[in-house]
Write a protein that holds these residues in place. Structure first.
Motif, PDB file in Angstrom:
ATOM      1  N   GLU A   1       0.870   6.154  -7.706  1.00 57.04           N
ATOM      2  CA  GLU A   1       0.808   5.750  -9.106  1.00 57.04           C
ATOM      3  C   GLU A   1       1.389   4.351  -9.343  1.00 57.04           C
ATOM      4  OE1 GLU A   1       0.670  10.180  -9.062  1.00 57.04           O
ATOM      5  OE2 GLU A   1       2.030   8.757  -8.128  1.00 57.04           O
ATOM      6  N   ASN A   2       0.711   3.642 -10.246  1.00 56.82           N
ATOM      7  CA  ASN A   2       1.128   2.311 -10.701  1.00 56.82           C
ATOM      8  C   ASN A   2       1.058   1.246  -9.614  1.00 56.82           C
ATOM      9  OD1 ASN A   2       1.594   3.272 -13.334  1.00 56.82           O
ATOM     10  ND2 ASN A   2       3.594   3.998 -12.719  1.00 56.82           N
ATOM     11  N   THR A   3       0.178   1.465  -8.630  1.00 56.98           N
ATOM     12  CA  THR A   3      -0.070   0.441  -7.622  1.00 56.98           C
ATOM     13  C   THR A   3      -1.582   0.205  -7.534  1.00 56.98           C
ATOM     14  OG1 THR A   3      -0.197   2.015  -5.780  1.00 56.98           O
ATOM     15  CG2 THR A   3       1.969   1.067  -6.259  1.00 56.98           C
ATOM     16  N   PHE A   4      -1.925  -0.909  -6.908  1.00 61.46           N
ATOM     17  CA  PHE A   4      -3.321  -1.275  -6.718  1.00 61.46           C
ATOM     18  C   PHE A   4      -3.757  -0.909  -5.307  1.00 61.46           C
ATOM     19  CE2 PHE A   4      -1.808  -4.042 -10.076  1.00 61.46           C
ATOM     20  CZ  PHE A   4      -2.867  -4.055 -10.975  1.00 61.46           C
ATOM     21  N   ALA A   5      -5.033  -0.609  -5.152  1.00 60.29           N
ATOM     22  CA  ALA A   5      -5.587  -0.267  -3.850  1.00 60.29           C
ATOM     23  C   ALA A   5      -6.958  -0.918  -3.712  1.00 60.29           C
ATOM     24  CB  ALA A   5      -5.712   1.249  -3.703  1.00 60.29           C
ATOM     25  N   THR A   6      -7.211  -1.529  -2.558  1.00 58.42           N
ATOM     26  CA  THR A   6      -8.507  -2.127  -2.269  1.00 58.42           C
ATOM     27  C   THR A   6      -8.519  -2.590  -0.824  1.00 58.42           C
ATOM     28  OG1 THR A   6     -10.166  -3.686  -3.113  1.00 58.42           O
ATOM     29  CG2 THR A   6      -7.913  -4.516  -2.917  1.00 58.42           C
TER      30      THR A   6
ATOM     31  N   LYS B   1     -16.292  -2.894  -3.588  1.00 52.23           N
ATOM     32  CA  LYS B   1     -16.768  -3.499  -4.831  1.00 52.23           C
ATOM     33  C   LYS B   1     -15.728  -3.504  -5.946  1.00 52.23           C
ATOM     34  CE  LYS B   1     -21.645  -2.766  -4.113  1.00 52.23           C
ATOM     35  NZ  LYS B   1     -22.124  -1.803  -3.195  1.00 52.23           N
ATOM     36  N   ASP B   2     -14.599  -2.816  -5.732  1.00 44.72           N
ATOM     37  CA  ASP B   2     -13.612  -2.683  -6.800  1.00 44.72           C
ATOM     38  C   ASP B   2     -12.182  -2.777  -6.284  1.00 44.72           C
ATOM     39  OD1 ASP B   2     -15.245  -1.911  -9.225  1.00 44.72           O
ATOM     40  OD2 ASP B   2     -15.856  -0.301  -7.872  1.00 44.72           O
ATOM     41  N   VAL B   3     -11.311  -3.156  -7.207  1.00 40.81           N
ATOM     42  CA  VAL B   3      -9.871  -2.980  -7.041  1.00 40.81           C
ATOM     43  C   VAL B   3      -9.552  -1.746  -7.866  1.00 40.81           C
ATOM     44  CG1 VAL B   3      -7.584  -3.896  -7.573  1.00 40.81           C
ATOM     45  CG2 VAL B   3      -9.363  -5.430  -6.732  1.00 40.81           C
ATOM     46  N   PHE B   4      -8.772  -0.838  -7.290  1.00 43.94           N
ATOM     47  CA  PHE B   4      -8.412   0.404  -7.966  1.00 43.94           C
ATOM     48  C   PHE B   4      -6.943   0.350  -8.353  1.00 43.94           C
ATOM     49  CE2 PHE B   4     -11.584   1.268  -4.680  1.00 43.94           C
ATOM     50  CZ  PHE B   4     -12.615   1.807  -5.435  1.00 43.94           C
ATOM     51  N   PHE B   5      -6.652   0.630  -9.613  1.00 47.42           N
ATOM     52  CA  PHE B   5      -5.278   0.806 -10.068  1.00 47.42           C
ATOM     53  C   PHE B   5      -5.076   2.297 -10.249  1.00 47.42           C
ATOM     54  CE2 PHE B   5      -2.142   1.571 -13.339  1.00 47.42           C
ATOM     55  CZ  PHE B   5      -1.071   0.819 -12.882  1.00 47.42           C
ATOM     56  N   ILE B   6      -4.052   2.842  -9.619  1.00 49.29           N
ATOM     57  CA  ILE B   6      -3.873   4.299  -9.619  1.00 49.29           C
ATOM     58  C   ILE B   6      -3.024   4.732 -10.816  1.00 49.29           C
ATOM     59  CG2 ILE B   6      -3.051   6.280  -8.298  1.00 49.29           C
ATOM     60  CD1 ILE B   6      -3.368   4.410  -5.797  1.00 49.29           C
ATOM     61  N   ASN B   7      -3.654   5.482 -11.719  1.00 49.68           N
ATOM     62  CA  ASN B   7      -2.927   6.083 -12.844  1.00 49.68           C
ATOM     63  C   ASN B   7      -2.199   7.336 -12.392  1.00 49.68           C
ATOM     64  OD1 ASN B   7      -3.230   4.446 -15.101  1.00 49.68           O
ATOM     65  ND2 ASN B   7      -5.165   5.365 -15.689  1.00 49.68           N
ATOM     66  N   LYS B   8      -2.887   8.165 -11.622  1.00 50.81           N
ATOM     67  CA  LYS B   8      -2.260   9.365 -11.063  1.00 50.81           C
ATOM     68  C   LYS B   8      -2.972   9.708  -9.770  1.00 50.81           C
ATOM     69  CE  LYS B   8      -5.018  12.792 -13.465  1.00 50.81           C
ATOM     70  NZ  LYS B   8      -5.251  14.158 -13.253  1.00 50.81           N
ATOM     71  N   GLY B   9      -2.185  10.213  -8.821  1.00 50.37           N
ATOM     72  CA  GLY B   9      -2.757  10.609  -7.548  1.00 50.37           C
ATOM     73  C   GLY B   9      -2.254   9.782  -6.378  1.00 50.37           C
ATOM     74  N   VAL B  10      -2.835  10.055  -5.210  1.00 50.93           N
ATOM     75  CA  VAL B  10      -2.473   9.379  -3.968  1.00 50.93           C
ATOM     76  C   VAL B  10      -3.753   9.018  -3.222  1.00 50.93           C
ATOM     77  CG1 VAL B  10      -1.262   9.564  -1.744  1.00 50.93           C
ATOM     78  CG2 VAL B  10      -0.357  10.762  -3.743  1.00 50.93           C
ATOM     79  N   LEU B  11      -3.806   7.786  -2.743  1.00 51.65           N
ATOM     80  CA  LEU B  11      -4.903   7.351  -1.886  1.00 51.65           C
ATOM     81  C   LEU B  11      -4.339   7.033  -0.510  1.00 51.65           C
ATOM     82  CD1 LEU B  11      -6.783   4.853  -4.269  1.00 51.65           C
ATOM     83  CD2 LEU B  11      -7.320   7.272  -3.841  1.00 51.65           C
ATOM     84  N   ARG B  12      -5.146   7.291   0.511  1.00 55.23           N
ATOM     85  CA  ARG B  12      -4.735   6.891   1.850  1.00 55.23           C
ATOM     86  C   ARG B  12      -5.760   5.911   2.410  1.00 55.23           C
ATOM     87  NH1 ARG B  12      -6.350   9.632   7.222  1.00 55.23           N
ATOM     88  NH2 ARG B  12      -8.249  10.732   6.656  1.00 55.23           N
ATOM     89  N   PHE B  13      -5.251   4.954   3.175  1.00 57.60           N
ATOM     90  CA  PHE B  13      -6.068   3.954   3.844  1.00 57.60           C
ATOM     91  C   PHE B  13      -6.081   4.335   5.323  1.00 57.60           C
ATOM     92  CE2 PHE B  13      -4.762   2.138   0.018  1.00 57.60           C
ATOM     93  CZ  PHE B  13      -5.240   0.854  -0.196  1.00 57.60           C
TER      94      PHE B  13
END
Length: 192
Positions: A78-83, A49-61
């Protein structure tokens, strides 16, 4: 300007020209979200439901293969989009999950907000196209690397693009990302 929107403003401004008035209107729709380490923000099989812009942290797909094993195929920092862009745009179930590997702060954008940006920003459609192109290039590069690079080449590329990865991501997830075993990754690290 709200501090939590400073980074996304810089990134969007690197893609398109944006007046202060456009930014004020558009950024008023942003929401921030705090995500705890290990929290899953998108479950495979649900609609993104969202596009996430990362201010701080790490996401894994990652996805779960037919043997029940988790396969990590991307890290977002940081400073990238995730979805899951396909799920997000087409409103279909996601084919993978997204999980926080650290306590993470994101700025969220809904589909309605994205579509609104096409209308209210002078260069909104250009922004959408450029973000979609970035997303495409990221996946294209990953697919090409799996088929054309050795594990050592993929390892070096990862350490160049994400120098702090071994301090921020567990080694078994890095091995999964590189499509090698943890033992093989240890050998690559020791030989480096």
């Amino acid at each position: 300007m709200k501090e939590q929107f400073k980074n996304i403003h810089q990134v969007i401004s690197s893609f398109i020209e944006l007046s202060d008035e456009e930014w004020a209107n558009y950024s008023s729709m942003f929401k921030t979200k705090e995500i705890k380490k290990k929290e899953i923000i998108l479950h495979e099989g649900t609609i993104c439901k969202d596009v996430f812009f990362i201010n701080k942290g790490v996401l894994r797909f990652y996805f779960v293969d037919s043997n029940g094993e988790e396969k990590t195929f991307h890290f977002a920092i940081e400073n990238t989009f995730a979805t899951d862009y396909k799920s997000f745009l087409k409103r279909i179930p996601s084919s993978y999950s997204i999980q926080a590997l650290e306590d993470t702060q994101v700025v969220t954008m809904s589909l309605e907000m994205l579509l609104s940006g096409y209308e209210i920003l002078n260069n909104g459609e250009k922004l959408g196209r450029l973000l979609a192109e970035d997303y495409f290039f990221m996946f294209n590069d990953k697919i090409q690397a799996i088929y054309t690079q050795t594990p050592l080449e993929r390892y070096h590329d990862l350490t160049i693009s994400f120098p702090e990865i071994f301090q921020r991501v567990p080694q078994h997830l890095i091995a999964s990302y590189l499509n090698i075993s943890s033992v093989h990754l240890s050998r690559l690290k020791n030989a480096d």
